[in-house]
Design a protein around this motif. Structure first.
Motif, short mmCIF file in Angstrom:
data_model
loop_
_atom_site.label_atom_id
_atom_site.label_comp_id
_atom_site.label_asym_id
_atom_site.label_seq_id
_atom_site.Cartn_x
_atom_site.Cartn_y
_atom_site.Cartn_z
N PHE A 1 0.82 -1.22 0.00
CA PHE A 1 0.00 0.00 0.00
C PHE A 1 0.86 1.27 0.00
N SER A 2 2.05 1.22 -0.58
CA SER A 2 3.03 2.32 -0.60
C SER A 2 3.61 2.62 0.78
N LEU A 3 3.39 1.74 1.75
CA LEU A 3 3.96 1.84 3.08
C LEU A 3 5.11 0.83 3.21
N PRO A 4 6.06 1.06 4.13
CA PRO A 4 7.20 0.14 4.23
C PRO A 4 6.86 -1.21 4.84
N SER A 5 5.66 -1.40 5.33
CA SER A 5 5.25 -2.71 5.85
C SER A 5 3.75 -2.85 5.76
N ILE A 6 3.30 -4.08 5.73
CA ILE A 6 1.87 -4.37 5.66
C ILE A 6 1.27 -4.54 7.05
N GLU A 7 2.11 -4.48 8.10
CA GLU A 7 1.66 -4.76 9.46
C GLU A 7 1.91 -3.57 10.36
N ALA A 8 0.96 -3.31 11.25
CA ALA A 8 0.97 -2.07 12.03
C ALA A 8 2.13 -2.00 13.02
N GLN A 9 2.40 -3.07 13.75
CA GLN A 9 3.51 -3.05 14.71
C GLN A 9 4.85 -2.87 14.01
N CYS A 10 4.98 -3.46 12.82
CA CYS A 10 6.21 -3.26 12.04
C CYS A 10 6.34 -1.80 11.62
N LEU B 1 -2.39 2.51 8.23
CA LEU B 1 -3.09 1.40 7.58
C LEU B 1 -4.59 1.67 7.45
N ALA B 2 -5.09 2.62 8.24
CA ALA B 2 -6.48 3.04 8.09
C ALA B 2 -6.64 4.07 6.98
N LEU B 3 -5.63 4.93 6.81
CA LEU B 3 -5.75 6.07 5.90
C LEU B 3 -5.20 5.81 4.50
N VAL B 4 -4.06 5.14 4.39
CA VAL B 4 -3.31 5.10 3.13
C VAL B 4 -3.81 4.07 2.12
N GLN C 1 5.10 11.23 6.27
CA GLN C 1 6.14 11.83 5.45
C GLN C 1 7.43 12.01 6.24
N GLN C 2 7.31 12.35 7.51
CA GLN C 2 8.48 12.56 8.35
C GLN C 2 9.24 11.26 8.61
N CYS C 3 8.52 10.16 8.80
CA CYS C 3 9.16 8.90 9.16
C CYS C 3 9.52 8.03 7.96
N PHE C 4 8.63 7.99 6.95
CA PHE C 4 8.83 7.07 5.83
C PHE C 4 9.25 7.76 4.54
N ASP C 5 9.16 9.07 4.52
CA ASP C 5 9.55 9.85 3.34
C ASP C 5 8.66 9.50 2.16
N ALA C 6 9.24 9.04 1.07
CA ALA C 6 8.48 8.80 -0.17
C ALA C 6 7.68 7.51 -0.07
N ALA C 7 6.82 7.31 -1.08
CA ALA C 7 6.08 6.06 -1.17
C ALA C 7 7.05 4.89 -1.36
N VAL C 8 6.78 3.80 -0.69
CA VAL C 8 7.67 2.64 -0.70
C VAL C 8 7.07 1.56 -1.59
#
Length: 429
Positions: A12-21, A252-255, A283-290
């Motif tokens: 989902f353009s996030l660095p992980s599919i899991e919330a704790q990760c 994971l709720a928004l993106v 944006q501060q933690c993950f920067d660009a889409a992953v």
């Protein structure tokens, strides 16, 4: 020594599919120097002794779960990598309380959105797992994760989100009616329902439940955030571990771009400030889409992401064999129960279980007792079967004497004895 953070891979353009990760990645990006750690999208819980992700490896030491990893980093760095060092007493209490609140409320909503809602799971979540998992995990792990999410949210009474389960039940009822030779009118095949249609039935009972559980999460966080940049601290103090944890679940709720984005719509309408906060912190933690390629082939994407990705190792034959064996063992009823008690005992005795020494001992003793009872029952069953086989052998059930075909062919046919004739006359008149 460089720390290794093992997580579920990007989605989902996030660095992980899991919330704790995601929460752990956010914490590392804010607190740990980039040259002190690497990020490995192993997407395989078996790499950790506790079979959990996220998992931090420091030489021979493994630590799993977000809160345990945060505590380990604080001790390992002598407080240097501690985002909560500036919190006062009341803020630390709020940090603990709201962390538990976010985990309990948001976890259920993410489960409902990504896994229980069948349109989202089969069209988006399941393919996302397929792109980050190696064979044979891509066929084994997603059904387990899907089933666990459904079990965790069963008490919420929103099973109507799982259209596939409803359709499967309808098919079973239809097949049973066909097998009986009678098909009542209410079993005649109808067009497939939609989620919105199902939620609108029974006076919108299910919709009201969704409204209630989304209110329970978003309204307190929206009020807590207020006009601040972070949940607990003012702008100059920077984010805390609570912000990292909240980001893991709220992102994971928004993106994710889902077919039925009811959770994202609820967040945007009920918590507009929280929505802006989540996007800013993301944006501060993950920067660009992953992308998945950033994690799989980081050397070819060095300018695409500022996260210190390191390519995961390819699965070895021994790992594949172990995975297949574990999948088979967990599908055998009795063996599955024995292994479940072993895992419970190991988790209870683990140093990062989060349990007190007394509770850990009680849970470990309970798991050991349950396993012992299972093994005793197996021994009784095996002993009974052995006794039965021995008795049958003793009585000659397995003997072939007197049943030789050649002897039967050579045996002359004799006439009935008088006693036999009398018995037949008595029975048949």
């Amino acid at each position: 020594m460089v720390l290794e953070l093992h997580v579920w891979g990007p989605a989902f353009s996030l660095p992980s599919i899991e919330a704790q990760c995601l929460a752990t990645i956010a914490y590392f990006s804010l607190a740990v120097p980039q040259d002190a750690w690497v990020l490995v999208a192993s997407s395989d819980p078996s790499v950790s002794p506790t079979s959990e992700l996220p998992a931090l490896r420091n030489g021979s030491t493994w630590v799993s779960r977000f809160r345990n990893i945060v505590d380990y980093l604080r001790q390992y760095s002598n407080g240097e990598w501690d985002l909560d060092s500036g919190l006062n007493g009341s803020e630390r209490a709020d940090n603990i309380a709201f962390s538990s609140f976010v985990e309990s409320r948001a976890h259920a909503l993410v489960d409902l959105s990504l896994y229980v809602t069948s349109q989202n799971y089969y069209n988006t979540t399941s393919p996302a797992y397929g792109s980050i998992l190696q064979w044979p995990n891509q066929w084994i792990l997603p059904p387990k994760i899907h089933g666990a999410a459904k079990a965790r949210t069963e008490h919420l009474g929103l099973s109507s989100l799982d259209l596939q389960a409803i359709e499967d039940q309808r098919q079973r009822e239809h097949s049973a009616a066909v097998a009986a030779g009678q098909i009542p009118k209410n079993f005649i095949r109808r067009p497939r329902d939609t989620v919105s249609g199902l939620l609108g039935k029974k006076s919108q009972q299910n919709q009201f439940r969704l409204e209630a559980i989304t209110d329970d999460l978003f309204e307190p966080l929206e009020e807590m955030l207020g006009e601040k940049m972070y949940l607990l601290t003012r702008d100059s103090a920077g984010p805390s571990s609570l912000d990292c944890l909240a980001l893991g679940y709220l992102s994971l709720a928004l993106v994710p771009d889902l077919p039925y984005a009811w959770l994202r719509d609820a967040m945007k309408s009920k918590a507009p400030r929280l929505t802006v906060y989540t996007e800013r912190l993301r944006q501060q933690c993950f920067d660009a889409a992953v992308e998945v390629s950033h994690a799989v082939a980081p050397s070819a994407n060095t300018t695409s992401s500022h996260l210190p990705w390191r390519a995961p190792e390819q699965a070895r034959l021994t790992t594949i064999g172990s995975t297949l064996f574990n999948a088979f063992a967990d599908s055998v009823p009795i063996l599955k129960d024995v292994r479940a008690q072993d895992r419970l005992r190991v988790a209870a005795e683990s140093s990062d279980s989060g349990l007190s020494q007394e509770d850990s001992k009680k849970l470990s003793t309970f798991a050991h007792t349950q396993k012992k009872d299972i093994l005793v029952n197996i021994a009784y069953a095996a002993g009974g079967l052995a006794a039965l086989v021995g008795y049958m052998a003793y009585e000659g059930f397995f003997s072939s004497e007197g049943f030789d075909d050649d002897e039967l062919e050579d045996e002359p046919i004799t006439e009935f004895e008088p006693e036999t004739m009398q018995a037949q006359n008595f029975l048949f008149g």
